[in-house]
Scaffold this active site. Sequence first.
Site, PDB file in Angstrom:
ATOM      1  N   LYS A   3      26.511  18.521  49.986  1.00  0.00           N
ATOM      2  CA  LYS A   3      27.946  18.803  49.973  1.00  0.00           C
ATOM      3  C   LYS A   3      28.611  17.862  50.975  1.00  0.00           C
ATOM      4  CE  LYS A   3      31.853  21.451  50.187  1.00  0.00           C
ATOM      5  NZ  LYS A   3      31.793  22.775  50.826  1.00  0.00           N
TER       6      LYS A   3
ATOM      7  N   ASP B 220      34.341  30.500  46.923  1.00  0.00           N
ATOM      8  CA  ASP B 220      34.528  30.267  48.364  1.00  0.00           C
ATOM      9  C   ASP B 220      34.438  31.582  49.128  1.00  0.00           C
ATOM     10  OD1 ASP B 220      34.672  28.481  50.423  1.00  0.00           O
ATOM     11  OD2 ASP B 220      36.776  27.980  50.174  1.00  0.00           O
TER      12      ASP B 220
END
Length: 432
Positions: free
Chosen positions: A211, A344
Amino acid sequence: MGKIRRSLMLVVALVAFAFQLFAQPSSKSVVIHAGHVLDVKTGKLLSDQAIVIEDGKIVSVGASADAKPPADAVRIELPNATVLPGLIDAHTHLTMDPKFGYEELGVSIPREALTGAKNARVTLQAGFTTVRNVGASGFTDVALRDAINAGDVPGPRMLVSGPPLSITGGHADNNLLPFEYHATSDGVADGVDGVRHMVRQDIKYGADMIKFMASGGVLSKGDNPQASQYTLEEMKAIVEEAHRLGRKVAAHAHGAQAILWASEAGVDSIEHGSYIDDAGIAEMKKNGTYLVPTLYLGDWFLENAERNHVPDFLLAKAKAVMPAARQNIAHAFASGVKVAFGTDAAVYPHGMNAHEFAVMVKLGLTPLQAIQASTINAADLLGWPGKVGSLEPGAWADVIAVDGDPLKDVTILEHVKFVMKGGEVVRNEYGK
């Protein structure tokens, strides 16, 4: 004395009997009788189905009358429920809770790891049997994944990134402390050589995927969500190194330029995509890049900002970015970008992940498309098609059940009543 001795002998006998009873190996075959099964690939709702499971994997799915499970198979009766594959959340932060600004500084890495154990259980109970964890300090998500795989703690299957890559002073760096502390987050890397080294380091310590922060963020100090952070050359180096070593890449990207460059660099997914425009949409469609929008968090965050004492420097960015994201993501949906489900979770409490479905539908997806984003699409993004996200022979037996028809009311998925992971029941309200 003799009476006491006889009592002790009776207790010993009962303990021995109980040990033998529980020590006997249980049947490794299970058959689920389902009133309805949703075929997430076709959108068909099939009635009176049997799912036969052996050694944690699905052997067959079909009409109950045609099923031929082993004679010793354990039967699970769900005659009034709708059964689906276990859900997938492609954007979680299990080792974090909703803490914002300077409050984050009080959370140690050991505490973060323990927080992860709590949130893994909550997430699994909510019907999310697989997650992609895209960012954690100190490789706490690697430790959590390994603990779950070892059976030490309950939780979903995890693919993890470890610390996300960030430029100095960017989103995911520690920008809260002044210069004299020389505080730098553990994923900070600059320049082509620096990012190559950091990709290798993440992989060295257990990352399944990479990421990186292509743009600034919302819940960080001093950076601009619309500004690209890494250069195109740095992004290409990250992706090239990760893909060469067999890892997929997720790019946090709010700004239009960052979205365009990240897709051009070859990332597998764009996370958030708040300011996505036509150029970014075209590039993503050309490259087959997935969009992982994280939408419901805007509702929860803004509604609870005062109670959570969110600092003004974060709240100002949130009030600008989160509403804009709704409009731009709706346009991206209508334009036909590939979509995978992500939340998230950590910006809001874990276990509420399924609230994302209703927002996706509100912005233009059909209920089936939203469900596919959390099943077959997410499985494809993770590189696990045929293993998770579908009920088919050879897939892991990750199964959930709900009341009613989620194709008519997708909010039903916020109330999962049965959860199985790998053939093991972890929640069953129908058995009460």
